[in-house]
Design an enzyme around this catalytic site. Structure first.
Site, PDB file in Angstrom:
ATOM      1  N   CYS A 380      -6.285 -41.921 -39.410  1.00 49.98           N
ATOM      2  CA  CYS A 380      -4.931 -41.395 -39.601  1.00 49.98           C
ATOM      3  C   CYS A 380      -4.258 -41.890 -40.858  1.00 49.98           C
ATOM      4  O   CYS A 380      -4.671 -41.412 -41.945  1.00 49.98           O
ATOM      5  CB  CYS A 380      -3.959 -41.626 -38.361  1.00 49.98           C
ATOM      6  N   HIS A 514      -7.435 -39.559 -34.000  1.00 47.74           N
ATOM      7  CA  HIS A 514      -7.474 -40.869 -33.408  1.00 47.74           C
ATOM      8  C   HIS A 514      -8.628 -40.949 -32.589  1.00 47.74           C
ATOM      9  O   HIS A 514      -8.746 -40.731 -31.152  1.00 47.74           O
ATOM     10  CB  HIS A 514      -6.390 -41.115 -32.741  1.00 47.74           C
ATOM     11  N   GLU A 516     -10.253 -43.420 -31.278  1.00 52.92           N
ATOM     12  CA  GLU A 516     -10.210 -44.444 -30.460  1.00 52.92           C
ATOM     13  C   GLU A 516      -9.803 -43.868 -29.158  1.00 52.92           C
ATOM     14  O   GLU A 516     -10.108 -44.528 -27.901  1.00 52.92           O
ATOM     15  CB  GLU A 516      -9.234 -45.603 -30.849  1.00 52.92           C
TER      16      GLU A 516
END
Length: 542
Positions: A380, A514, A516
């Site tokens: 990001c 993102h 994750e």
């Protein structure tokens, strides 16, 4: 019909109700049941989207674009089921819904009150959409006794009488502190916590007792007697080396069996814990270790990067290595040369953030990774800064910056002023509201054939979760690509840059989304698996 487990907490906050709920859900899944997890947060914010990471920790984003509590990340990682906007509710959202209905005249002139209107709205949230699930686990945020939690406790009390008999149980998570001067564990805090819960009409069926050492049988019997629960329903919850040890530990203590017994269920089959045993074996018996530097803004509170920390660990599991994380405040590199700190690490990661503080330090870390050929992963904000660093130091674009930082003639990164939300073109200005105004949720991206990132994914069309208000300016794409920075992923319409990389670098990837948020211990995200694999290679060179 779904059965409901309500999980409350007492004595102190941060005892791990989210992990307890996720672990119990994993145990029920291992027995073949379908489970839904929901989180009820008593704060007045509509969602945590505008809350400081230092106060709330990470904001977890779902596929449908909801900004939710970080516990939903634990729910997803432990169960493999994707959460949605209906799995997290706040007092603010409850009150907003009620006020909107009152303004429409839905209450037909009635005086709107906490009981029944607020509690009815909470109950509606809890019980809606659960037809396909065997169990619904609801975590009540905060601690018993908090004034803001009272409507939620009243709502779950009412559900005990409104739902069929043996369809609701209460699990109370509490703390048994060890007093070193006395040399013993103390039951009194738990007794008072249960007394507080009973005062609002809720009698816990199971006590899940946190402790840093085994609880003697005499103390468990004491809790059973004074808290009015069965002796077998006093479950010790000892501190564990990692959160992934918790499901096995709770199973050995009999939590899942006790929950089923409380519902009058007596299944013949034991849960299949093979995959949890495999994960814990990998964690405790790594075949090597690597060190990565996370150069961030909120490093003072690790909960601000909870999903990132777990995704890095998942990458380590995929490569059978232990990953040591060196947390570095980005402002450090604004005062001193990063070389002495970063030359010892095997990979560098710059995570998402907002604002100018620490940005220059992060770009110095990015420059180090690019020039020293150290594996780099920018997420990001990290991708945006990698583009600005390239514009300044390779393309020699004067005053290259982000419009988030200052007014500049060369905004490499700029505010997204419009985008499609469904079929509606939404616009915002710098003076508009910030809540819910970002690009949120899962969006598609098209990856270049034969690019490094396409090879990692094994496909060219991906869907990833986003949370950002600024984008890399497409007007600078050609100039940056002439300098070797490859825009390897774009939105399907070719307007929004999604991924970047350097073709001549061993591992240098930036992503606007993102990843994750979609990594799980049993299904590590391919980018984190590949990044840690690259750091393993780097460790052989350092």
């Amino acid at each position: 019909m779904a059965r409901y487990v309500f999980i409350t907490g007492g004595v102190v906050s941060s005892l791990g109700k989210g992990i307890a709920a996720a672990a119990l859900a994993a145990l029920l899944q291992a027995r073949g049941y379908s489970v839904r997890l929901r989180k009820l947060d008593p704060y007045l914010n509509v969602d945590p989207g505008t809350m400081s990471p230092y106060q709330h920790g990470e904001v977890f984003v779902t596929d449908d674009g909801a900004e939710t509590d970080l516990d939903l990340g634990h729910y997803e990682r432990f169960t493999g089921r994707s959460a949605n906007s209906q799995d997290n509710i706040t007092t603010g959202r409850i009150y907003r819904n009620i006020i909107e209905r009152e303004r429409r005249g839905d209450y037909l002139g009635a005086t709107v009150q906490v009981i029944p209107h607020v509690t009815d709205e909470i109950k509606r949230f809890i019980t809606t959409g659960n037809e396909e699930f065997d169990f619904v686990l609801c975590e009540i945020g905060g601690t018993v006794g908090d004034i803001e939690a009272m409507p939620f406790l009243e709502a779950i009390r009412q559900l005990h009488n409104e739902l069929p008999r043996q369809n609701v149980i209460y699990v109370h998570l509490t703390l048994m502190p060890y007093i070193s001067s006395a040399g013993e564990l103390k039951t009194k805090p738990t007794q008072h916590s249960v007394k507080e819960l009973q005062s609002v009409g809720i009698a816990p069926d199971i006590l899940l007792v946190r402790a840093d050492r085994p609880i003697p049988e005499t103390e468990r019997s004491k809790l059973s007697l004074f808290c009015n629960v069965r002796p077998t329903a006093v479950i010790q919850a000892l501190d564990m080396p990692t959160i992934y040890d918790v499901p096995i530990a709770y199973h050995k203590e009999g939590l899942d069996s006790e929950v089923l017994s409380a519902f009058g269920m007596h299944p013949a089959h034991k849960p299949n814990m093979d995959r949890w045993e495999d994960i814990t074996h990998r964690i405790h018996h790594p075949e090597g270790e690597v060190t990565i530097a996370v150069v961030g803004k909120y490093t003072g509170l690790k909960d601000a990067y909870k999903s990132l920390t777990e995704a890095i660990a998942h990458g380590g599991l995929a490569n059978k290595v232990k990953v040591n994380i060196e947390w570095i405040d980005a402002e450090l590199f604004e005062r001193e040369d990063p070389t002495s700190t970063l030359r010892k690490v095997h990979g560098i990661l710059v995570p998402g953030a907002f604002g100018v503080r620490g940005a220059e330090g992060k770009m110095r870390a990015i420059q180090f990774a690019r020039e020293r050929r150290v594996p780099f992963f920018g997420i990001c904000f990290g991708m945006q800064l990698a583009c600005i660093e390239a514009a300044r130091n390779i393309a020699q674009i004067e005053n290259a910056s982000s419009s988030e930082f200052c007014e500049t003639k060369n905004p490499i990164v700029g505010l997204m002023t419009e985008w499609l939300k469904g079929d509606v073109l939404e616009k915002r200005t710098k003076c508009g509201n910030f809540g819910g105004t970002m690009r949120l949720g899962a969006f598609a991206a098209e990856l270049k054939e034969n690019s490094h990132i396409a090879q990692i994914y094994g496909m060219t069309r991906i869907y990833e979760r986003h949370r950002h208000r600024y984008e890399v300016n497409i007007d600078y794409k050609d100039k940056l690509e002439q300098c070797g920075l490859v825009f390897s992923g774009m939105s399907p319409d070719g307007v929004l840059p999604e991924t970047i990389e350097y073709a001549d670098h061993p591992w240098f990837i930036g992503v606007q989304y993102h990843p994750e948020l979609k990594s799980r211990p049993f299904d590590p995200h391919p980018l984190f698996s590949s990044f840690i694999e690259a750091t393993v290679e780097q460790s052989r060179l350092v």
